[in-house]
Enzyme design. Structure first.
Site, short mmCIF file in Angstrom:
data_model
loop_
_atom_site.label_atom_id
_atom_site.label_comp_id
_atom_site.label_asym_id
_atom_site.label_seq_id
_atom_site.Cartn_x
_atom_site.Cartn_y
_atom_site.Cartn_z
N CYS A 8 -9.54 88.21 126.02
CA CYS A 8 -8.49 88.28 127.05
C CYS A 8 -8.73 87.13 128.04
O CYS A 8 -9.41 86.15 127.69
CB CYS A 8 -8.45 89.65 127.73
SG CYS A 8 -9.97 90.11 128.61
N ASN A 11 -12.26 88.62 130.51
CA ASN A 11 -13.31 89.35 129.78
C ASN A 11 -14.00 90.41 130.65
O ASN A 11 -15.20 90.69 130.50
CB ASN A 11 -14.36 88.38 129.18
CG ASN A 11 -15.31 89.00 128.17
OD1 ASN A 11 -16.45 88.58 128.04
ND2 ASN A 11 -14.90 90.02 127.46
N ARG A 14 -9.49 94.03 129.61
CA ARG A 14 -8.92 94.40 128.31
C ARG A 14 -9.87 94.19 127.13
O ARG A 14 -10.05 95.10 126.32
CB ARG A 14 -7.61 93.62 128.07
CG ARG A 14 -6.52 94.01 129.04
CD ARG A 14 -5.39 93.01 129.02
NE ARG A 14 -5.81 91.72 129.58
CZ ARG A 14 -5.07 90.62 129.59
NH1 ARG A 14 -3.86 90.65 129.05
NH2 ARG A 14 -5.52 89.51 130.15
N SER A 15 -10.47 92.99 127.02
CA SER A 15 -11.29 92.75 125.83
C SER A 15 -12.60 93.57 125.82
O SER A 15 -13.03 93.98 124.74
CB SER A 15 -11.54 91.25 125.59
OG SER A 15 -12.18 90.64 126.67
N ASP A 125 -2.11 92.93 131.46
CA ASP A 125 -3.32 92.77 132.28
C ASP A 125 -3.31 93.81 133.41
O ASP A 125 -2.42 93.77 134.27
CB ASP A 125 -3.31 91.36 132.86
CG ASP A 125 -4.62 91.00 133.51
OD1 ASP A 125 -5.42 91.93 133.78
OD2 ASP A 125 -4.85 89.81 133.75
P1 4NP Z 1 -8.73 90.73 131.78
O1 4NP Z 1 -8.20 90.87 133.30
O2 4NP Z 1 -8.17 89.42 131.26
O3 4NP Z 1 -8.13 91.90 131.09
O4 4NP Z 1 -10.23 90.74 131.85
C1 4NP Z 1 -8.44 89.86 134.25
C2 4NP Z 1 -9.56 89.94 135.05
C3 4NP Z 1 -9.80 88.98 136.01
C4 4NP Z 1 -8.90 87.93 136.16
C5 4NP Z 1 -7.80 87.84 135.35
C6 4NP Z 1 -7.56 88.80 134.40
N1 4NP Z 1 -9.13 86.94 137.15
O5 4NP Z 1 -8.28 86.04 137.30
O6 4NP Z 1 -10.15 87.00 137.85
#
Ligand code: 4NP
Length: 160
Positions: A8, A11, A14-15, A125
């Site tokens: 994702c 990380n 979701r992942s 997300d």
């Molecule tokens: P993920 O969610 O891609 O599902 O892990 C996110 C977590 C943090 C961020 C973006 C997406 N970020 O920009 O910090």
């Protein structure tokens, strides 16, 4: 050994859940010794961190262990993994672009192509949303990772 990398953006949401659920399904099928299972992010902002506390809470509620420590996708992943399973279309574009640069055998697949209730759709997300987002993502990923395992077993002729 069949190697799978769930991907994702950060990380941490979701992942890691996809990784934890896939480990769970593979374990239930008695096939853990045949798989290498990991997760990574296209971005590296959270490197070294455990999953987001809200995702860890959702996992604990459902008795799923999330072992991940965040890391960014690296060039050698494209040769090391058989399958790179991406959560949304933006992850897919980013990973396809990197594969063009680095080469490698990895097959890039959209996670929800294995979700009978949302083929071709993204795992949204949940990072900036409320708690309900995390439960919905859990349900989608539970269906998708089970469907993914069935698909691999059929594709490779592996019975549980
Ligand atoms: P993920 O969610 O891609 O599902 O892990 C996110 C977590 C943090 C961020 C973006 C997406 N970020 O920009 O910090």
């Amino acid at each position: 050994m069949i190697s799978t990398l769930f991907i994702c953006l950060g990380n941490i949401c979701r992942s890691p859940m996809a990784e934890g659920l896939f480990i769970h399904h593979v374990k239930e099928a008695g096939l853990l010794d045949q798989f290498e299972i990991d997760s990574a992010g296209t971005g590296g902002w959270h490197a070294g961190e455990r999953a987001d506390p809200r995702m860890l809470e959702t996992a604990a509620k459902n008795k799923i262990h999330l072992p991940s420590r965040a890391r960014q996708v690296k060039p050698k992943d494209f040769e090391a993994f058989d399958y790179m399973i991406v959560m949304d279309h933006s992850n897919k574009r980013d990973i396809e672009k990197l594969k063009k640069q680095h080469g490698g055998k990895a097959q890039i697949i959209l996670m929800r192509d294995f979700d009978e209730l949302g083929k071709g759709e993204a795992v949204p997300d949940p990072y900036y949303g409320g708690g309900k987002g995390f439960d919905e993502v859990y349900e989608m990923l539970n269906r998708s990772t089970a469907g993914f395992l069935n698909w691999i077993q059929e594709e490779r002729g592996i019975s549980s």
